[in-house]
Design a protein around this motif. Structure first.
Motif, PDB file in Angstrom:
ATOM      1  N   TYR A  50       8.585   0.573  13.260  1.00 34.41           N
ATOM      2  CA  TYR A  50       9.741  -0.034  13.918  1.00 34.41           C
ATOM      3  C   TYR A  50      10.682  -0.718  12.936  1.00 34.41           C
ATOM      4  CZ  TYR A  50       7.401   0.807  18.309  1.00 34.41           C
ATOM      5  OH  TYR A  50       6.792   1.408  19.364  1.00 34.41           O
ATOM      6  N   SER A  51      10.221  -0.985  11.714  1.00 36.18           N
ATOM      7  CA  SER A  51      11.042  -1.732  10.773  1.00 36.18           C
ATOM      8  C   SER A  51      12.168  -0.898  10.181  1.00 36.18           C
ATOM      9  CB  SER A  51      10.177  -2.275   9.638  1.00 36.18           C
ATOM     10  OG  SER A  51       9.748  -1.222   8.794  1.00 36.18           O
ATOM     11  N   GLY A  52      11.994   0.418  10.126  1.00 36.04           N
ATOM     12  CA  GLY A  52      12.998   1.271   9.510  1.00 36.04           C
ATOM     13  C   GLY A  52      12.956   1.226   7.989  1.00 36.04           C
ATOM     14  N   ARG A  53      11.962   0.545   7.425  1.00 40.31           N
ATOM     15  CA  ARG A  53      11.855   0.432   5.976  1.00 40.31           C
ATOM     16  C   ARG A  53      11.134   1.633   5.377  1.00 40.31           C
ATOM     17  NH1 ARG A  53       9.235  -5.359   5.514  1.00 40.31           N
ATOM     18  NH2 ARG A  53       9.482  -5.587   7.723  1.00 40.31           N
ATOM     19  N   THR A  54      11.337   1.821   4.090  1.00 38.41           N
ATOM     20  CA  THR A  54      10.638   2.864   3.347  1.00 38.41           C
ATOM     21  C   THR A  54       9.148   2.536   3.336  1.00 38.41           C
ATOM     22  OG1 THR A  54      12.572   3.143   1.950  1.00 38.41           O
ATOM     23  CG2 THR A  54      10.507   4.006   1.106  1.00 38.41           C
ATOM     24  N   ARG A  55       8.324   3.559   3.459  1.00 39.53           N
ATOM     25  CA  ARG A  55       6.872   3.359   3.463  1.00 39.53           C
ATOM     26  C   ARG A  55       6.286   3.898   2.161  1.00 39.53           C
ATOM     27  NH1 ARG A  55       3.315   4.316   8.615  1.00 39.53           N
ATOM     28  NH2 ARG A  55       4.705   2.658   9.195  1.00 39.53           N
ATOM     29  N   LEU A  56       5.657   3.018   1.415  1.00 43.28           N
ATOM     30  CA  LEU A  56       4.979   3.375   0.170  1.00 43.28           C
ATOM     31  C   LEU A  56       3.481   3.280   0.408  1.00 43.28           C
ATOM     32  CD1 LEU A  56       7.183   1.140  -2.130  1.00 43.28           C
ATOM     33  CD2 LEU A  56       7.477   3.575  -1.667  1.00 43.28           C
ATOM     34  N   CYS A  57       2.739   4.262  -0.090  1.00 40.62           N
ATOM     35  CA  CYS A  57       1.298   4.285   0.155  1.00 40.62           C
ATOM     36  C   CYS A  57       0.554   4.355  -1.174  1.00 40.62           C
ATOM     37  CB  CYS A  57       0.932   5.482   1.020  1.00 40.62           C
ATOM     38  SG  CYS A  57       1.664   5.371   2.658  1.00 40.62           S
ATOM     39  N   LEU A  58      -0.463   3.535  -1.292  1.00 40.56           N
ATOM     40  CA  LEU A  58      -1.278   3.451  -2.497  1.00 40.56           C
ATOM     41  C   LEU A  58      -2.687   3.911  -2.151  1.00 40.56           C
ATOM     42  CD1 LEU A  58      -1.686   2.474  -5.447  1.00 40.56           C
ATOM     43  CD2 LEU A  58      -2.127   0.192  -4.509  1.00 40.56           C
ATOM     44  N   ALA A  59      -3.115   5.042  -2.738  1.00 41.11           N
ATOM     45  CA  ALA A  59      -4.463   5.573  -2.526  1.00 41.11           C
ATOM     46  C   ALA A  59      -5.219   5.458  -3.837  1.00 41.11           C
ATOM     47  CB  ALA A  59      -4.393   7.025  -2.076  1.00 41.11           C
ATOM     48  N   PHE A  60      -6.353   4.781  -3.808  1.00 42.05           N
ATOM     49  CA  PHE A  60      -7.100   4.595  -5.056  1.00 42.05           C
ATOM     50  C   PHE A  60      -8.577   4.861  -4.844  1.00 42.05           C
ATOM     51  CE2 PHE A  60      -6.499   0.550  -2.989  1.00 42.05           C
ATOM     52  CZ  PHE A  60      -7.748  -0.057  -3.013  1.00 42.05           C
ATOM     53  N   ASP A  61      -9.222   5.313  -5.946  1.00 39.69           N
ATOM     54  CA  ASP A  61     -10.650   5.603  -5.917  1.00 39.69           C
ATOM     55  C   ASP A  61     -11.441   4.310  -5.767  1.00 39.69           C
ATOM     56  OD1 ASP A  61      -9.779   8.122  -6.440  1.00 39.69           O
ATOM     57  OD2 ASP A  61     -10.713   8.300  -8.411  1.00 39.69           O
ATOM     58  N   ASP A  62     -12.615   4.447  -5.186  1.00 41.12           N
ATOM     59  CA  ASP A  62     -13.480   3.296  -4.959  1.00 41.12           C
ATOM     60  C   ASP A  62     -14.399   3.078  -6.161  1.00 41.12           C
ATOM     61  OD1 ASP A  62     -14.666   1.193  -3.691  1.00 41.12           O
ATOM     62  OD2 ASP A  62     -16.019   2.422  -2.492  1.00 41.12           O
ATOM     63  N   ASP A  63     -13.798   2.744  -7.298  1.00 38.62           N
ATOM     64  CA  ASP A  63     -14.584   2.360  -8.474  1.00 38.62           C
ATOM     65  C   ASP A  63     -13.849   1.230  -9.193  1.00 38.62           C
ATOM     66  OD1 ASP A  63     -12.647   3.445 -10.321  1.00 38.62           O
ATOM     67  OD2 ASP A  63     -13.538   5.417 -10.047  1.00 38.62           O
ATOM     68  N   ALA A  64     -14.547   0.542 -10.096  1.00 35.68           N
ATOM     69  CA  ALA A  64     -13.993  -0.665 -10.725  1.00 35.68           C
ATOM     70  C   ALA A  64     -12.726  -0.379 -11.523  1.00 35.68           C
ATOM     71  CB  ALA A  64     -15.052  -1.310 -11.619  1.00 35.68           C
ATOM     72  N   SER A  65     -12.714   0.699 -12.283  1.00 40.20           N
ATOM     73  CA  SER A  65     -11.557   1.022 -13.114  1.00 40.20           C
ATOM     74  C   SER A  65     -10.323   1.307 -12.259  1.00 40.20           C
ATOM     75  CB  SER A  65     -11.881   2.238 -13.991  1.00 40.20           C
ATOM     76  OG  SER A  65     -10.727   2.669 -14.656  1.00 40.20           O
ATOM     77  N   SER A  66     -10.498   2.099 -11.207  1.00 40.55           N
ATOM     78  CA  SER A  66      -9.377   2.432 -10.327  1.00 40.55           C
ATOM     79  C   SER A  66      -8.892   1.209  -9.565  1.00 40.55           C
ATOM     80  CB  SER A  66      -9.771   3.532  -9.343  1.00 40.55           C
ATOM     81  OG  SER A  66     -10.036   4.722 -10.046  1.00 40.55           O
ATOM     82  N   ARG A  67      -9.813   0.345  -9.151  1.00 41.98           N
ATOM     83  CA  ARG A  67      -9.407  -0.877  -8.444  1.00 41.98           C
ATOM     84  C   ARG A  67      -8.540  -1.767  -9.325  1.00 41.98           C
ATOM     85  NH1 ARG A  67     -14.896  -2.441  -6.689  1.00 41.98           N
ATOM     86  NH2 ARG A  67     -15.444  -0.556  -5.605  1.00 41.98           N
ATOM     87  N   SER A  68      -8.896  -1.862 -10.598  1.00 40.18           N
ATOM     88  CA  SER A  68      -8.118  -2.671 -11.527  1.00 40.18           C
ATOM     89  C   SER A  68      -6.710  -2.090 -11.714  1.00 40.18           C
ATOM     90  CB  SER A  68      -8.845  -2.736 -12.874  1.00 40.18           C
ATOM     91  OG  SER A  68      -8.040  -3.370 -13.829  1.00 40.18           O
TER      92      SER A  68
END
Length: 179
Positions: A50-68
């Protein structure tokens, strides 16, 4: 000889209830039929955002390096959208299931993300299939092999992450309509 039916007591009440139920059913059917013609109209407001704003999506692996790395990417995206022109959505992809990454990323595409930022090798394995299936999807791939194909796929080097992500996010929020 004339036959007359006389309803008394219990039968009169049962008959009245049956007539009321039949009348209510007829009203319900008429209301459904009357509103059925409106089912082909498109909604006035998109249901997903409903906001009409751009949607950015962040997909990351479930490991310590990717989380950082994802934490750093999240900070960069938030700084680039400090004027609140975009929504940031996050998804964790199980690191042990790279063969399922495409289905996870397809879920983000179904939610109409304007840019999908992937962090880690498992998340990046789903990018080629999606970028081929939908050439309008834009990707920024962090911390992955450089052999991810597609005209809307940008490989982001770890050392140049701040500049590359800021320019991607700024360009999309300035020009891209919501999907």
């Amino acid at each position: 000889m004339k036959a007359t039916a006389v309803l008394t007591g219990h039968r009169r009440t049962t008959f009245a209830v049956a007539v009321a139920v039949a009348a209510g059913g007829a009203v319900a059917v008429a209301a459904l039929w009357w509103h059925h013609g409106d089912s082909n109209r498109s909604p006035l407001v998109p249901a997903l955002d409903y906001s009409g704003r751009t949607r950015l999506c962040l997909a990351f692996d479930d490991d310590a390096s990717s989380r950082s790395t994802a934490e750093t990417a999240r900070s960069i995206v938030r700084a680039a959208t400090a004027d609140r022109t975009a929504n940031l959505q996050e998804l964790t992809v199980p690191a042990g299931a790279p063969e399922e990454a495409a289905s996870y990323l397809a879920g983000l595409a179904a939610q109409r993300c304007n840019l999908i930022i992937t962090v880690g090798p498992a998340s990046a394995t789903g990018v080629p299939a999606l970028s081929t299936a939908d050439p309008t999807l834009r990707f920024a791939v962090l911390g992955s092999p450089t052999s991810v194909p597609g005209p809307t796929v940008v490989i982001v080097d770890q050392q140049d992450m701040t500049r590359a992500l800021t320019s991607q996010v700024t360009a999309i929020t300035a020009s891209a309509p919501t999907r």
